[in-house]
Design an enzyme around this catalytic site. Structure first.
Site, short mmCIF file in Angstrom:
data_model
loop_
_atom_site.label_atom_id
_atom_site.label_comp_id
_atom_site.label_asym_id
_atom_site.label_seq_id
_atom_site.Cartn_x
_atom_site.Cartn_y
_atom_site.Cartn_z
N ASN A 138 0.84 -1.19 0.00
CA ASN A 138 0.00 0.00 0.00
C ASN A 138 0.88 1.24 0.00
O ASN A 138 1.44 1.62 1.02
CB ASN A 138 -0.92 -0.01 1.22
N ASN A 143 -6.15 6.26 -1.19
CA ASN A 143 -7.04 5.69 -2.21
C ASN A 143 -7.58 4.31 -1.83
O ASN A 143 -8.07 3.57 -2.68
CB ASN A 143 -6.34 5.63 -3.58
N ASP A 144 -7.50 3.96 -0.55
CA ASP A 144 -7.94 2.62 -0.13
C ASP A 144 -9.43 2.41 -0.36
O ASP A 144 -9.86 1.29 -0.69
CB ASP A 144 -7.64 2.41 1.36
N GLY A 164 -6.08 -2.57 0.41
CA GLY A 164 -5.50 -1.25 0.16
C GLY A 164 -4.24 -1.22 -0.68
O GLY A 164 -3.69 -0.14 -0.92
N ASP A 166 -1.77 -1.07 -3.90
CA ASP A 166 -1.97 -0.25 -5.10
C ASP A 166 -0.70 -0.23 -5.95
O ASP A 166 0.33 -0.82 -5.62
CB ASP A 166 -2.40 1.17 -4.72
N ASP A 340 -7.39 -14.66 -18.99
CA ASP A 340 -8.06 -15.46 -17.96
C ASP A 340 -9.08 -16.41 -18.60
O ASP A 340 -9.66 -16.12 -19.64
CB ASP A 340 -8.78 -14.51 -17.00
N GLU A 369 -4.88 -18.76 -19.86
CA GLU A 369 -5.06 -19.73 -18.78
C GLU A 369 -6.07 -20.78 -19.22
O GLU A 369 -7.27 -20.53 -19.26
CB GLU A 369 -5.58 -19.02 -17.52
#
Length: 625
Positions: A138, A143-144, A164, A166, A340, A369
């Site tokens: 973090n 910006n959490d 949190g 980033d 994905d 994947e």
């Protein structure tokens, strides 16, 4: 009375029509911008706003022509086909819509092509580090969480909520990653997941901290740093000579995605009479005896009730997603894509998307994947040598076959086809792939049990697995924290293998980013990975040299990486006893060599007729004359 009613009815209709006319607007255009000089000279704009589909559109700009306007089933959407000439210059034009006496417009920008490195691809010369941004570090607590988002929580005490982490947190630790030998960063998705908490279990409400629940394709989650933060992150990586891999999801979105709440067409998503989950069985795609029903259940079934399954056969949706992939690559200077849930997507869409990306960015690497259990299944989803009606154009893929083999080899006792035979046998099937060097290898990821827990917290086995990963063919990738012996299984949930990196968050009692914060055993593991990863980084033969392996005998497994400049021998003793390895059977690769340097210990070995292999050890020997 009837006359009065008629008057009131007509008045109400007039008010309704007037109200609708007043709300005509263009609120959004996707892609949000484009570029001049792209190889594909066509662009399809999705225009959204009240009654956008009822308008007549004009565009006046040198080099840009509006070819056709398509109406959607939803009257709030229109799709505009544009032609952009190679002579078009960067600038801004107006997308003008008319509805009767109403005229509305919205500016649209054509930018110059992005400068600086981009679309470099990743190769077997790279070492990819997989990070879950929310759980790594973090760097900006401000910006959490945001009150204007559907999920307003950030609480590290609850495993299933956001914590949190980033982009700034990752940036703060790039020195650490480069010290380890990392050359490329792959993060779980960074697109915004602005969604309500989801009921993943009777006792668990989960946030989209992992990033796989998109709610807007053209916004980077501001809890990670937003679009500008992501663009700066890419620039920082490139200045350091590092690369950026983005995670794509084409199969599904969140049920909070704005295009699920406002669907342009009824078939934008795969619809069923009642909720129907995917079978997750990939076999029908390559089974010569498969039924259409089984094919459909795999591809059109939903992943979960809150992940609507995208219908990639809808031509407007397909174009929307392909243009988004191109937009991200150019906008954020991406070098590679990881895709994905690759096996759940429409096969023709995948080939079309891959080709569109590679046409614009020929060096770009794409690896999907496909969590499968056999070499034939894995090869089916990449460029291969299999005689099948469908031929994939995907350059690479995640090597789940070698992943399974590695873990089995380290868990099992040596036998006829067990123990290290598993690893050997997995590589014997490489003839199925057009280029096995483009497969991305790994020991674990964010969806599996942690490697150290799988092998019983055994440091000797850990070192053997790391040695194989960093000396065999393919593009090695690494899951965050394994270098400091992070462990756990997915019991009771995935959150157990996605714990925060110790030292990445304010108030952490331990800081594993520093040698002083690591235990002796953790430093031993970190230093082992660091030495071997940096040796690989500086030793081309381990990146692109040929591979020759020998049938395992008595618990030993030997292979060579070689080219005209260098030969490296990797010899594994998987038993609990020291072995004096007789090297006569390796004469094909060892003739003429009289000495070796043990890469991991820096010891020099004179005389190579017998090589001592300690128990549960893989040695890496650089041979010399």
């Amino acid at each position: 009375m009837n006359r009065c009613f008629t008057v009131l009815f007509l008045l109400a209709q007039f008010i309704l029509v007037s109200s609708r006319a007043q709300t005509v607007a263009i609120r959004r255009i996707d892609p949000t911008n484009w570029w001049v000089g792209m190889k594909n000279q066509t662009l399809q704009l999705m225009v959204y706003g009240p009654q956008a589909g009822s308008m007549t559109y004009t565009i006046t700009y040198p080099g840009v022509r509006l070819l056709k306007t398509h109406k959607a089933e939803n009257p709030d959407f229109a799709f505009l086909d544009l032609s952009i000439s190679p002579a078009a210059k960067p600038g801004q034009f107006q997308v003008i819509g008319k509805n009767g006496s109403q005229t509305v417009s919205r500016p649209y920008e054509l930018k110059p092509r992005t400068s600086g490195p981009k679309a470099q691809g990743v190769s077997s010369a790279d070492f990819i580090y997989l990070i879950m941004p929310d759980r790594f570090a973090n760097g900006d607590p401000s910006n959490d969480a945001f009150p204007d988002m559907l999920d307003t929580k950030a609480d590290r005490s609850i495993p299933h909520l956001r914590h949190g982490g980033d982009l700034q947190g990752i940036t703060n630790h790039l020195d650490y990653l480069q010290e380890l030998g990392v050359t490329a960063i792959w993060m779980t998705p960074v697109l915004v997941n602005d969604e309500t908490l989801k009921q993943e279990a009777p006792d668990r409400m989960q946030a989209g901290y992992h990033g796989y629940h998109f709610t807007d394709h053209y916004q980077i989650d501001k809890r990670f740093g937003g679009n500008e933060g992501y663009r700066q992150f890419a620039q920082t990586l490139h200045r350091r000579g590092m690369k950026l891999v983005q995670d794509a999801v084409y199969n599904h979105v969140s049920d909070d995605h704005w295009l699920y709440k406002n669907q342009p067409f009824k078939d934008w998503f795969n619809q069923w009479p009642s909720y129907t989950g995917s079978s997750h069985k990939d076999q029908p795609l390559y089974d010569p005896y498969a039924s259409a029903a089984d094919w459909k259940l795999l591809l059109d079934g939903w992943f979960t009730p809150f992940l609507p399954d995208l219908n990639l056969r809808n031509p407007f949706l397909a174009t929307y997603l392909i243009q988004h992939a191109i937009w991200c690559t150019e906008q954020f200077s991406l070098d590679a894509w990881r895709v994905d849930t690759y096996k759940y997507n429409d096969l023709n869409f995948l080939n079309r998307c891959n080709q569109a990306l590679l046409t614009e960015f020929p060096k770009l690497h794409i690896f999907g994947e496909s969590w499968v259990g056999s070499p034939v299944a894995q090869a089916f989803f990449v460029k291969n040598r299999i005689d099948q009606p469908f031929k994939s154009n995907q350059p690479g893929g995640l090597d789940f076959v070698l992943y399974d083999a590695t873990n089995a080899a380290l868990r099992e006792e040596f036998g006829w086809d067990t123990g290290v035979n598993r690893f050997y046998q997995a590589l014997t099937t490489d003839g199925l792939y057009t280029d096995p060097q483009k497969l991305v290898t790994f020991l674990e990821n964010h969806d599996t049990d942690r490697f150290l827990s799988v092998i019983g917290d055994d440091l000797a086995k850990y070192k053997m697995g790391v040695t194989w990963l960093l000396t065999t063919r393919g593009i090695p990738s690494w899951y965050y924290g394994t270098e400091v012996l992070m462990k756990n299984t997915k019991n009771p949930s995935d959150a157990e293998v996605r714990r925060d990196f110790p030292g990445g968050f304010p108030g952490d009692k331990e800081d594993k980013f520093t040698a002083a914060g690591r235990s002796k055993r953790e430093n031993e593991a970190f230093d082992f990975v660091k030495k071997l990863a940096n040796y690989r980084k500086n030793t081309p033969v381990l990146q692109s040299g040929k591979l020759m392996q020998y049938v395992p005998q008595l618990g030993t497994y030997v292979y060579f990486r070689y080219d005209n400049a260098k030969t490296v021998m990797v010899a594994t003793n998987s038993t609990d006893q020291e072995i004096a390895l007789d090297t006569k059977r390796f004469a094909e690769r060892m003739t003429g060599f009289t000495r070796a340097k043990n890469v991991l210990t820096d010891e020099t070995i004179s005389g190579l007729s017998l090589i001592k292999l300690p128990p549960k050890t893989a040695v890496v020997l650089e041979l010399s004359r």
